[in-house]
Design an enzyme around this catalytic site. Structure first.
Site, PDB file in Angstrom:
ATOM      1  N   CYS A 278       0.820  -1.208   0.000  1.00 26.59           N
ATOM      2  CA  CYS A 278       0.000   0.000   0.000  1.00 26.59           C
ATOM      3  C   CYS A 278       0.860   1.266   0.000  1.00 26.59           C
ATOM      4  O   CYS A 278       1.524   1.549  -0.983  1.00 26.59           O
ATOM      5  CB  CYS A 278      -1.000  -0.034   1.158  1.00 26.59           C
ATOM      6  SG  CYS A 278      -2.377   1.125   0.954  1.00 26.59           S
ATOM      7  N   HIS A 362      -3.850  -5.154  -0.146  1.00 27.19           N
ATOM      8  CA  HIS A 362      -3.498  -5.680   1.175  1.00 27.19           C
ATOM      9  C   HIS A 362      -3.528  -7.201   1.192  1.00 27.19           C
ATOM     10  O   HIS A 362      -4.578  -7.813   1.440  1.00 27.19           O
ATOM     11  CB  HIS A 362      -4.459  -5.136   2.234  1.00 27.19           C
ATOM     12  CG  HIS A 362      -4.240  -3.691   2.533  1.00 27.19           C
ATOM     13  ND1 HIS A 362      -3.340  -3.245   3.480  1.00 27.19           N
ATOM     14  CD2 HIS A 362      -4.785  -2.578   1.976  1.00 27.19           C
ATOM     15  CE1 HIS A 362      -3.345  -1.927   3.513  1.00 27.19           C
ATOM     16  NE2 HIS A 362      -4.213  -1.498   2.613  1.00 27.19           N
ATOM     17  N   GLU A 364      -2.449  -9.112   3.399  1.00 30.72           N
ATOM     18  CA  GLU A 364      -2.680  -9.604   4.769  1.00 30.72           C
ATOM     19  C   GLU A 364      -4.162  -9.644   5.122  1.00 30.72           C
ATOM     20  O   GLU A 364      -4.530 -10.201   6.165  1.00 30.72           O
ATOM     21  CB  GLU A 364      -1.931  -8.728   5.781  1.00 30.72           C
ATOM     22  CG  GLU A 364      -2.563  -7.397   6.114  1.00 30.72           C
ATOM     23  CD  GLU A 364      -2.431  -6.344   5.035  1.00 30.72           C
ATOM     24  OE1 GLU A 364      -3.055  -5.273   5.168  1.00 30.72           O
ATOM     25  OE2 GLU A 364      -1.692  -6.587   4.054  1.00 30.72           O
TER      26      GLU A 364
END
Length: 389
Positions: A278, A362, A364
């Site tokens: 990001c 993202h 994650e």
């Protein structure tokens, strides 16, 4: 007790609703507030996820933003602090709500499972205002057509905001800073280093520009040692930990004004693997010589398709960003790794000669929930086995 609350946008549009969560400023309060001095003001953006409001509220990348949920109902499963994304679990000093306000169509106020609290109480505990019974569809269409804009929540009596009060709010908003040009890193991230899984391998330094908790979880789950370092750390301070790779985290604000962080990344390139997520993707791109620009309304949600340019495969990603790397500014040797399948914007870069890899989205928090977690495996595979002096 519900009371009238208004969302005022910088274009003069006013949306009526009912207040919940923390208190919003009254119009009279604004006369004593400095610009950017009120948590209920900022850039208004819409998020297209159907769930995950707790993670959205606690995501450091939403600092300075009022979040509109396009899904019409919120709060039905409650909140737990363990779900928070504002830093690792043992760093209570950097946890909590980061968004400036929450805007929903329908707020659930009924019972929630044992051990959880309601969304209204959660926002109250952190003094963050919310507004419900808003025409979020109309608001989202306005933001889509005209772009994200500054706005704020205010409390007032009655079902309408007087023209005089509206002008007072608009005067305040005119003095409120745009997201473009804002450095918000002082509001997020750690202030001192912390080490996780100290005997692990490979050794990663995670430069904390507002890192989400799941980034640490994903790295340590794969056996990595993680050194979490403040965003103001220099390249020399980072390299003193002899990392096999440095991961630049997500975070809020305009990447182009983060001169100290860009300089640190420039000092790391060529000395270790340098990866980014990001904001980290944007900072590495800037350090490599590319440029960034503000997007009309950004990408915020968990349903954004991304194409891997190496394999041609498309997968669905979670995203939250309002700036993009300009492809025509990428320097020689830097190529596009990922591309947004909707609008073609750059979603990741690579430079194998200097061991740079990034993801704008993202990994994650991929919505599958495992669609993009393989990217952490790729980062680990690319971590060099030796450390350069």
């Amino acid at each position: 007790m519900e009371h009238s609350r208004f969302l005022v946008l910088e274009n003069g549009q006013v949306f009526y609703g009912k207040g919940f969560g923390g208190a919003a400023a009254s119009v009279a309060d604004l006369k004593g507030l400095a610009p950017a001095g009120y948590s209920g003001a900022g850039e208004v953006v819409f998020n297209t996820a159907m769930s995950g409001y707790h993670e959205v509220l606690t995501d450091p990348s939403y600092t300075g933003q009022l979040v509109v949920l396009t899904y019409p109902h919120a709060g039905n499963y409650g909140d737990m602090d363990e779900w928070g994304e504002s830093g690792p679990e043992n760093r209570d000093d950097i946890r909590g709500i980061k968004a400036a306000a929450l805007i929903v169509r329908s707020l659930y106020r009924g019972p929630v499972p044992a051990g959880r609290i309601g969304l209204d109480e959660f926002l109250k505990n952190h003094s963050i205002p919310g507004i419900t019974e808003v025409d979020t569809r109309g608001l989202t269409l306005m933001l889509r057509d005209h772009g994200s804009m500054r706005g704020m929540l205010v409390d007032a009596a009655g079902d309408e905001l007087s023209d005089k009060d509206r002008e007072t709010v608009l005067a305040y908003l005119r003095g409120f800073p745009d997201m473009e040009g804002r450095n918000l890193l002082a509001d997020v991230g750690c202030s001192v280093p912390a080490i996780f899984n100290p005997t692990g391998s490979p050794r990663f330094v995670l430069l904390d520009c507002g890192s989400k908790a799941n980034i640490v979880r994903e790295l340590t789950a794969r056996g990595c040692k993680v050194v979490l370092m403040p965003s103001l750390s220099s390249a020399e301070e980072i390299l003193a930990y002899e990392p096999q790779a440095v991961l630049i985290s997500n975070g809020p604000g305009d990447p182009a004004v983060l001169e100290q962080q860009i300089s640190a990344v420039q000092g790391l390139i060529g000395k270790t693997g340098v990866f980014g997520i990001c904001l980290g993707h944007q900072l590495i791109s800037l350090a490599a010589g590319a440029k960034t620009a503000k997007m009309k309304f950004g990408h915020h949600g968990v349903n954004h398709p991304v194409r891997d340019e190496e394999t041609g495969k498309v997968f669905v990603t979670s995203q939250n960003h309002g700036f993009t790397v300009l492809e025509d500014s990428l320097p020689e040797g830097v190529s596009v790794w990922f591309r947004n399948a909707n609008d073609g914007t750059v979603e990741g870069i690579k430079d194998d000669s200097r061991n740079l890899r990034t993801a704008q989205f993202h990994p994650e928090s991929s919505p599958g929930p495992d669609d993009a977690k393989w990217i952490f495996d790729r980062f680990i595979e690319l971590a060099p086995t030796t450390v350069h002096a």
